[in-house]
Design a protein around this motif. Structure first.
Motif, PDB file in Angstrom:
ATOM      1  N   ASN A  29       4.781   3.811  -8.591  1.00 50.70           N
ATOM      2  CA  ASN A  29       5.767   3.334  -7.060  1.00 50.70           C
ATOM      3  C   ASN A  29       6.628   2.503  -7.303  1.00 50.70           C
ATOM      4  O   ASN A  29       6.957   2.266  -6.980  1.00 50.70           O
ATOM      5  CB  ASN A  29       4.446   2.547  -6.005  1.00 50.70           C
ATOM      6  CG  ASN A  29       5.042   2.713  -4.751  1.00 50.70           C
ATOM      7  OD1 ASN A  29       6.295   3.593  -3.922  1.00 50.70           O
ATOM      8  ND2 ASN A  29       5.350   1.817  -3.904  1.00 50.70           N
ATOM      9  N   LEU A  30       7.532   2.156  -8.491  1.00 48.98           N
ATOM     10  CA  LEU A  30       8.601   1.667  -8.668  1.00 48.98           C
ATOM     11  C   LEU A  30       9.951   1.599  -7.984  1.00 48.98           C
ATOM     12  O   LEU A  30      10.099   3.460  -8.268  1.00 48.98           O
ATOM     13  CB  LEU A  30       9.145   1.467 -10.440  1.00 48.98           C
ATOM     14  CG  LEU A  30       7.683   1.120 -11.105  1.00 48.98           C
ATOM     15  CD1 LEU A  30       7.991   0.595 -12.724  1.00 48.98           C
ATOM     16  CD2 LEU A  30       7.344  -0.771 -10.630  1.00 48.98           C
ATOM     17  N   SER A  48       9.878  -4.031  -4.073  1.00 47.75           N
ATOM     18  CA  SER A  48      10.534  -4.856  -4.777  1.00 47.75           C
ATOM     19  C   SER A  48      11.882  -5.268  -2.933  1.00 47.75           C
ATOM     20  O   SER A  48      11.297  -5.621  -2.402  1.00 47.75           O
ATOM     21  CB  SER A  48      11.503  -3.629  -4.225  1.00 47.75           C
ATOM     22  OG  SER A  48      10.994  -2.543  -3.489  1.00 47.75           O
ATOM     23  N   SER A  49      13.017  -6.050  -3.390  1.00 45.12           N
ATOM     24  CA  SER A  49      14.072  -6.546  -2.265  1.00 45.12           C
ATOM     25  C   SER A  49      14.223  -5.335  -1.541  1.00 45.12           C
ATOM     26  O   SER A  49      14.099  -5.780  -0.306  1.00 45.12           O
ATOM     27  CB  SER A  49      15.068  -6.267  -3.219  1.00 45.12           C
ATOM     28  OG  SER A  49      15.896  -4.350  -3.596  1.00 45.12           O
ATOM     29  N   SER A  50      13.375  -4.200  -1.585  1.00 45.43           N
ATOM     30  CA  SER A  50      13.418  -2.767  -0.515  1.00 45.43           C
ATOM     31  C   SER A  50      11.950  -3.474   0.439  1.00 45.43           C
ATOM     32  O   SER A  50      12.168  -2.301   1.765  1.00 45.43           O
ATOM     33  CB  SER A  50      13.831  -1.847  -0.256  1.00 45.43           C
ATOM     34  OG  SER A  50      12.699  -0.844  -1.133  1.00 45.43           O
ATOM     35  N   GLY A  51      10.937  -3.901   0.328  1.00 43.04           N
ATOM     36  CA  GLY A  51       9.864  -3.952   0.197  1.00 43.04           C
ATOM     37  C   GLY A  51       8.965  -3.107  -0.566  1.00 43.04           C
ATOM     38  O   GLY A  51       7.532  -3.150  -0.060  1.00 43.04           O
ATOM     39  N   ARG A  52       9.306  -1.993  -1.123  1.00 46.47           N
ATOM     40  CA  ARG A  52       8.393  -1.431  -1.736  1.00 46.47           C
ATOM     41  C   ARG A  52       7.406  -1.791  -2.742  1.00 46.47           C
ATOM     42  O   ARG A  52       7.201  -2.040  -3.700  1.00 46.47           O
ATOM     43  CB  ARG A  52       9.281  -0.662  -2.506  1.00 46.47           C
ATOM     44  CG  ARG A  52       7.998   1.345  -3.728  1.00 46.47           C
ATOM     45  CD  ARG A  52       9.229   1.850  -4.427  1.00 46.47           C
ATOM     46  NE  ARG A  52       9.915   2.751  -3.873  1.00 46.47           N
ATOM     47  CZ  ARG A  52       9.337   3.674  -3.195  1.00 46.47           C
ATOM     48  NH1 ARG A  52       8.340   3.997  -3.705  1.00 46.47           N
ATOM     49  NH2 ARG A  52      10.229   4.479  -2.367  1.00 46.47           N
ATOM     50  N   PRO A  53       5.684  -2.145  -2.357  1.00 42.89           N
ATOM     51  CA  PRO A  53       4.551  -2.580  -3.509  1.00 42.89           C
ATOM     52  C   PRO A  53       5.030  -1.768  -5.019  1.00 42.89           C
ATOM     53  O   PRO A  53       4.069  -0.861  -4.705  1.00 42.89           O
ATOM     54  CB  PRO A  53       3.623  -2.321  -2.602  1.00 42.89           C
ATOM     55  CG  PRO A  53       3.883  -0.975  -1.814  1.00 42.89           C
ATOM     56  CD  PRO A  53       5.401  -0.866  -1.547  1.00 42.89           C
ATOM     57  N   LEU A  93       2.259   0.138   2.794  1.00 40.71           N
ATOM     58  CA  LEU A  93       3.123   1.995   2.117  1.00 40.71           C
ATOM     59  C   LEU A  93       1.944   1.103   0.992  1.00 40.71           C
ATOM     60  O   LEU A  93       2.084   2.849   0.378  1.00 40.71           O
ATOM     61  CB  LEU A  93       3.848   0.356   1.696  1.00 40.71           C
ATOM     62  CG  LEU A  93       5.598   0.763   2.451  1.00 40.71           C
ATOM     63  CD1 LEU A  93       6.608  -0.306   2.025  1.00 40.71           C
ATOM     64  CD2 LEU A  93       6.110   1.990   3.537  1.00 40.71           C
ATOM     65  N   ARG A  94       1.641   0.742   0.111  1.00 35.97           N
ATOM     66  CA  ARG A  94       0.913   0.668  -0.747  1.00 35.97           C
ATOM     67  C   ARG A  94      -0.127   1.487  -0.640  1.00 35.97           C
ATOM     68  O   ARG A  94      -0.789   2.186  -1.360  1.00 35.97           O
ATOM     69  CB  ARG A  94      -0.435  -0.534  -1.065  1.00 35.97           C
ATOM     70  CG  ARG A  94      -0.625  -0.694  -2.909  1.00 35.97           C
ATOM     71  CD  ARG A  94      -2.458  -0.625  -2.948  1.00 35.97           C
ATOM     72  NE  ARG A  94      -3.393  -0.680  -1.299  1.00 35.97           N
ATOM     73  CZ  ARG A  94      -3.956  -1.786  -1.657  1.00 35.97           C
ATOM     74  NH1 ARG A  94      -4.050  -2.600  -2.544  1.00 35.97           N
ATOM     75  NH2 ARG A  94      -4.661  -2.779  -0.180  1.00 35.97           N
ATOM     76  N   ASP A  95      -1.561   1.558   0.637  1.00 43.07           N
ATOM     77  CA  ASP A  95      -2.806   2.345   0.972  1.00 43.07           C
ATOM     78  C   ASP A  95      -1.916   4.220   1.577  1.00 43.07           C
ATOM     79  O   ASP A  95      -2.888   4.527   0.437  1.00 43.07           O
ATOM     80  CB  ASP A  95      -2.880   2.017   2.398  1.00 43.07           C
ATOM     81  CG  ASP A  95      -3.955   0.688   2.265  1.00 43.07           C
ATOM     82  OD1 ASP A  95      -4.060   0.312   0.915  1.00 43.07           O
ATOM     83  OD2 ASP A  95      -3.953  -0.206   3.315  1.00 43.07           O
ATOM     84  N   GLN A 112      -3.429   7.091  -0.945  1.00 38.28           N
ATOM     85  CA  GLN A 112      -3.775   7.868  -0.502  1.00 38.28           C
ATOM     86  C   GLN A 112      -2.879   9.222  -0.961  1.00 38.28           C
ATOM     87  O   GLN A 112      -3.754  10.753  -1.471  1.00 38.28           O
ATOM     88  CB  GLN A 112      -3.371   7.860   1.211  1.00 38.28           C
ATOM     89  CG  GLN A 112      -4.142   7.151   1.715  1.00 38.28           C
ATOM     90  CD  GLN A 112      -3.686   7.012   3.229  1.00 38.28           C
ATOM     91  OE1 GLN A 112      -3.477   7.538   3.875  1.00 38.28           O
ATOM     92  NE2 GLN A 112      -4.373   5.495   3.962  1.00 38.28           N
ATOM     93  N   PHE A 113      -1.949   8.997  -1.473  1.00 42.14           N
ATOM     94  CA  PHE A 113      -0.059  10.627  -1.624  1.00 42.14           C
ATOM     95  C   PHE A 113      -0.794  10.957  -2.866  1.00 42.14           C
ATOM     96  O   PHE A 113      -1.646  11.500  -3.720  1.00 42.14           O
ATOM     97  CB  PHE A 113       0.436  10.004  -1.796  1.00 42.14           C
ATOM     98  CG  PHE A 113       1.274  10.747  -2.444  1.00 42.14           C
ATOM     99  CD1 PHE A 113       1.911  12.370  -1.895  1.00 42.14           C
ATOM    100  CD2 PHE A 113       2.056  10.473  -4.316  1.00 42.14           C
ATOM    101  CE1 PHE A 113       2.140  13.016  -2.786  1.00 42.14           C
ATOM    102  CE2 PHE A 113       3.279  11.150  -4.425  1.00 42.14           C
ATOM    103  CZ  PHE A 113       3.499  12.477  -3.819  1.00 42.14           C
TER     104      PHE A 113
END
Length: 405
Positions: A259-260, A323-328, A379-381, A385-386
């Motif tokens: 998830n990078l 990340s700077s956009s909030g992606r864990p 987002l992590r959860d 799940q995905f």
């Protein structure tokens, strides 16, 4: 409680113990003095404050076999940390990295880095005209025996990291070491000098450490145990950090991260990890398809102890790396690989080891209790799940193909 830390620190610095060193044996920080020895200053003696001469360690320039090895060694030094004073406790805030003391059996006191997970502010008292801080600091340990755990500490246990440049003696020792490394390289390129590589290491230290040098008891930090109990009596050898199989093959430890952001560079990940944990890593980010919203990668190390510490940091329930956009960032697996895989990972034709330039995304830590943390958890959860859904579909397809055949 008032402190005599300032005067003790000044005395320590005047005596030359103005540097901290993070030992290989117990990973703790010690106040040290640096001395160059030998005809070419090819020996670096590390003298420990409040310890006898037999506790000294001598590092030989010949022992360093690569630029990465030398970079990891130099990253273990920094300017001595400053004891937090009672009136200045407001300088310590949530998410901040500090150096703190931790007590163990038999009165042993060691110093490790930690992240401030939370601060319980309390009204200061006054004793004989001196201000006393009663605040409680909840620390998340980045290394040491309690790595990954939370502990309550007071102002007397906290030291502040200091900005600093590389110690002049370390720079000189680095030059000697790089000359030896260049001589040993079979594919040495004519025209490349040790000065070029020295500048490269200094730049890397500034990027990955923020504070390239290191240190802290009330500033002249020392442990209340004989160093001979935690440090080998012989001179330091960086090679002994390399774990090996029973057969003697070197092992490589890997953490799979998913998830990078697609514009995240390898150097940005390495820099972030070193700033947060003081662990030196190599990062490889895999190419992704144009329609994929994220990419994956691996973080590699040569020390099992480091991989356990880093995996605990990345999976801590008290924080997320985003990340700077909030992606864990999601650390999903840790592995140990043999020489075959080591060679493949180090081959630029196999994996994309992306550097700065066209990539702009950065990483940061978000702590529990914040809106950023709440968003990152959601987002992590969803991502997990995905991934589970993909695994289920894959297993179903494999079962169907097996039944058809």
């Amino acid at each position: 409680m008032s402190h005599s830390g300032d005067s003790h620190s000044l005395l320590t610095a005047e005596e030359g113990y103005d540097t901290e060193f993070r030992s290989y044996a117990d990973d703790a920080w010690y106040s040290v003095q640096l001395l160059l020895e030998g005809e070419r200053s090819e020996k670096l003696r590390v003298k420990y404050d409040e310890f006898p001469a037999e506790s000294d360690n001598v590092f030989l320039a010949d022992n360093f076999k690569s630029e990465d090895e030398l970079h990891d060694f130099l990253g273990r030094f920094r300017k001595v940390s400053a004891q937090l004073q009672d009136p200045n406790c407001s300088k310590v805030v949530k998410g901040m990295r500090v150096c703190a003391s931790d007590s163990f059996a038999a009165g042993e006191v060691l110093f490790y880095d930690a992240i401030v997970d939370d601060v319980l502010r309390k009204k200061h008292s006054n004793l004989n005209g001196k201000e006393e801080c009663e605040c409680i600091f909840l620390l998340f340990w980045l290394h040491g025996p309690n790595v990954g755990n939370l502990t309550n500490k007071g102002v007397a246990d906290i030291c502040l990291l200091q900005d600093s440049e590389l110690h002049p003696k370390l720079i000189y020792f680095m030059e000697i070491s790089m000359q030896n490394i260049l001589k040993a390289l079979p594919d040495f390129v004519s025209g490349t000098t040790s000065d070029d590589l020295v500048c490269n290491i200094v730049a890397r230290l500034r990027e990955t450490n923020g504070r390239p040098l290191s240190g802290c008891l009330r500033q002249g930090k020392y442990a209340q145990l004989s160093l001979s109990e935690v440090w080998p009596p012989q001179g330091g050898n960086c090679d002994n950090r390399q774990d090996t199989d029973v057969g003697g093959d070197k092992k490589l430890y890997v953490i799979l991260v998913q998830n990078l952001e697609k514009d995240l560079s390898s150097s940005a990940v390495s820099k972030f990890i070193h700033e947060q944990t003081s662990i030196a890593t190599q990062v490889y980010i895999f190419p992704s398809l144009p329609w994929e919203p994220y990419t994956n990668g691996v973080i590699t190390m040569d020390c099992k102890k480091d991989v356990e510490q880093l995996f605990g940091f990345l999976q801590s329930p008290n924080q997320f790396t985003v990340s700077s956009s909030g992606r864990p960032l999601v650390a999903t697996e840790k592995l140990s690989l043999n020489d075959h895989w080591t060679l493949m990972l180090k081959s630029p034709n196999k994996l994309l080891n992306r550097r700065e330039g066209e990539f702009s995304s950065e990483l940061k830590v978000v702590c529990s209790g914040t809106e950023e943390y709440k968003k990152a958890k959601e987002l992590r959860d969803l991502f997990l799940q995905f991934i589970d859904h993909q695994k289920t579909l894959y297993k179903k397809l494999c079962t169907e193909e097996t039944s058809i055949s």
